[in-house]
Design an enzyme around this catalytic site. Structure first.
Site, PDB file in Angstrom:
ATOM      1  N   GLU A  63      -1.969 -14.696   5.464  1.00 37.73           N
ATOM      2  CA  GLU A  63      -1.518 -13.527   6.224  1.00 37.73           C
ATOM      3  C   GLU A  63      -2.563 -13.228   7.298  1.00 37.73           C
ATOM      4  OE1 GLU A  63      -0.960  -8.989   6.911  1.00 37.73           O
ATOM      5  OE2 GLU A  63      -2.476  -9.731   5.545  1.00 37.73           O
ATOM      6  N   ASP A  75      -3.854 -12.213   1.397  1.00 36.95           N
ATOM      7  CA  ASP A  75      -3.765 -10.966   2.163  1.00 36.95           C
ATOM      8  C   ASP A  75      -4.995 -10.794   3.055  1.00 36.95           C
ATOM      9  OD1 ASP A  75      -2.440  -8.217   2.447  1.00 36.95           O
ATOM     10  OD2 ASP A  75      -4.468  -7.651   1.854  1.00 36.95           O
TER      11      ASP A  75
HETATM   12  C1  NOJ Z   1      -1.751  -6.468   4.677  1.00 36.14           C
HETATM   13  C2  NOJ Z   1      -0.630  -5.956   3.839  1.00 36.14           C
HETATM   14  O1  NOJ Z   1       0.547  -6.606   4.231  1.00 36.14           O
HETATM   15  C3  NOJ Z   1      -0.568  -4.457   4.027  1.00 36.14           C
HETATM   16  O2  NOJ Z   1       0.588  -3.927   3.416  1.00 36.14           O
HETATM   17  C4  NOJ Z   1      -1.829  -3.848   3.470  1.00 36.14           C
HETATM   18  O3  NOJ Z   1      -1.841  -2.465   3.696  1.00 36.14           O
HETATM   19  C5  NOJ Z   1      -3.053  -4.490   4.135  1.00 36.14           C
HETATM   20  N1  NOJ Z   1      -2.985  -5.930   4.183  1.00 36.14           N
HETATM   21  C6  NOJ Z   1      -4.288  -4.142   3.363  1.00 36.14           C
HETATM   22  O4  NOJ Z   1      -4.287  -4.862   2.146  1.00 36.14           O
END
Ligand code: NOJ
Ligand code: CA
Length: 535
Positions: free
Chosen positions: A250, A208
């Protein structure tokens, strides 16, 4: 079932069909209104029948849920309403028994402000190793080059902590302090968390917000060389002890920046194809194939064994932050006319809403998701055309309970669609099944064809002797398209893989004409005939 294919470029992740779900909203086993692991186990048959080979679970660790679990309060505990660690292990074993891999989340850029590390940090003396688990400053002026990501709710990346008497750094919500990756104790602690989950047997980790790990003055604090160096360390430490596991990044950036997350094949195995996603919606809106062709051609060159994770929608707003302002405005005009549909720079709508609940357009979108290069990721509920709820705050409207039965009488439920051949669910099931029978569709090369019509996308996927032609009409009008199918001296049989129509043998050397219904895609197998016309 753990096979070691990692030395080859074809591995489970390159051939997978990934399904993203949230334990909280998928299936509730005990009627408390909260989804849980026993509920999820009871739905594995549904997922296996759909053809899913890998599940990606959104965060399920202990959390105050102020960012739906992306605010972790304990990395090695399960959020209690979802079940126990034994329930998780039972789920993982059951998924593996159903030939499904499991990807979980490694949310390491930040923790919840309720994590014991942060509690300790704010009370520890300035300059101590415990304080330095997070990033502190006496002023809110440092790293001014970094944008505010959640710009609708946060005004700054710094928040004052009265306990510590200092500002702490956060790239997301103020209740999500960023860990300090310059501290070797943090890096060790994060690797330990990674091993904890890999030891349980998870097959992959979604990293993430991984572009933001390090900060440096004078930069925008994304994609820094230090971040890449640490990711290579993560990968090396994974490869040292485990086989057949993958890292999924991500990161939402330009194609050139995204490419760096694969390294030389020594960083992440996969990254979400954020450059392609909004361009699919541009193509749907403009009824033109060109945005898709251009971005796919720019993003083909990946190290062996690396793959894009291709997706239409996910649990967040449809992000437009890496687009030009004019492109962003264009998509807002088409897909999010009401202010309530917008969030940060994106659009908080589900696939079915974006495409006007139009059955043919939804099937077409899935036919592209499942035939363009990369590993497809389906977002739970999109296979039945589930709606969002813009009345709910933040991104909650995209994360409502999976509609197993038709309580809402919209027809968008598993109960209403299962076994109904014309339903979206059955179309998606067929597309997945056909893809999984064809090496070329799963991992073949791609060659775009000139179709002579800007609204018709044409390409051939090929692997070995197998060739599959994909032709899609993005427009609202029926059309005929004429294609050159190559070898003038060889008979090619054209077999429709989706509608069961009889095979046709076009005249060699003559252009081949296809009719296409409005908003439709055809998948055609090109089978070389043994005979040739001239000898
Ligand atoms: C990306 C995640 O997909 C999202 O849902 C989240 O709020 C942010 N990162 C912070 O972790
Ligand atoms: Ca429950």
């Amino acid at each position: 079932m753990r096979d070691d294919l990692s030395a080859h470029s074809i591995s489970w992740h390159t051939d997978a069909i990934i399904y993203q779900l949230h334990v909280r909203t998928f299936a509730d086993s005990n009627g408390d209104g909260i989804g849980d692991f026993p509920g999820l186990i009871s739905k594995l048959d549904y997922l296996a029948d759909l053809g899913i080979t890998c599940l990606w679970l959104m965060p399920f660790c202990e959390s105050p849920l102020r960012d739906d679990g992306y605010d972790v309060a304990h990395y090695e505990r399960i959020h209690a309403p979802y079940g126990t660690m034994d329930d998780f292990q039972a789920f993982l074993d059951a998924a593996h028994a159903n030939e499904m891999r499991v990807i979980t989340e490694l949310v390491i850029n930040h923790t919840s402000d309720q994590h014991p590390w942060f509690e300790a940090a704010r009370h520890a003396p300035a300059g101590s190793a415990k304080r330095d688990f997070y990033v502190w400053s006496d002023t809110p002026d440092r790293y001014a080059g970094a944008r505010v990501i959640f710009c609708d709710v946060e005004a700054s990346n710094w928040t004052w902590d009265p306990e510590a008497g200092a500002y702490y750094w956060h790239r997301f919500f103020a209740h999500q302090p960023d860990l300090n990756f310059d501290n070797p104790h943090v890096r060790q602690a994060v690797l330990k968390v990674m091993r904890f989950w890999l030891d349980k047997g998870v097959d992959g980790l979604r990293l993430d917000a991984v572009a933001h790990l390090f900060e440096r003055e004078g930069t925008h604090c994304e994609n820094l060389p230090e971040t890449h160096a640490f990711l290579k360390e993560v990968r090396a430490s994974m490869d040292e002890r485990y086989t057949g596991r993958i890292l999924l990044a991500e990161v939402n950036d330009t194609p050139a920046q995204m490419r760096t997350y694969f390294g030389a094949g020594d960083e992440c195995h996969m990254a979400f194809h954020f450059p392609l996603m909004p361009r699919l919606f541009m193509a749907f809106a403009s009824e033109r194939a060109e945005p898709i062709v251009r971005i796919v051609e720019q993003t083909l060159d990946l190290p062996a064994g690396c793959r894009w994770a291709v997706f239409l929608r996910n649990h967040d707003e449809l992000t437009l932050s890496a687009l030009e302002p004019s492109e962003r405005a264009g998509l807002h005009d088409v897909y999010a006319q009401e202010q309530a549909m917008r969030l940060n720079h994106g659009i908080r709508r589900r696939l079915a809403n974006l495409l006007g609940h139009h059955h043919e357009r939804l099937v077409l979108a899935h036919a592209l998701l499942l035939s363009l290069p990369g590993t497809p990721v389906l977002y739970y509920g999109d296979e039945i055309g589930m709606s969002d709820n813009v009345a709910l705050p933040d991104r909650d409207g995209l994360r409502t309970p999976m509609q197993w039965d038709d309580g809402t009488a919209t027809g968008a439920s598993v109960e209403a669609q299962a076994g109904v051949p014309t339903s979206l669910l059955e179309h998606v099931r067929r597309l997945i099944a056909v893809r999984q029978r064809h090496d070329s569709l799963r991992h073949g090369a791609i060659e775009f064809l000139a179709t002579g019509d800007p609204s018709v996308l044409g390409f051939v996927r090929h692997a070995g002797d197998e060739r599959v032609l994909v032709v899609a009409n993005l427009s609202a009008s029926p059309t005929e398209t004429t294609l050159e199918l190559g070898d003038a001296n060889r008979l090619t049989m054209v077999v429709d893989l989706l509608d069961g129509a009889p095979a046709v043998v076009p005249t060699p050397g003559m252009p081949f004409t296809l009719t296409l219904a409005p908003y439709s895609a055809r998948w055609l197998s090109l089978v070389p005939s043994l005979e040739t016309t001239h000898s």
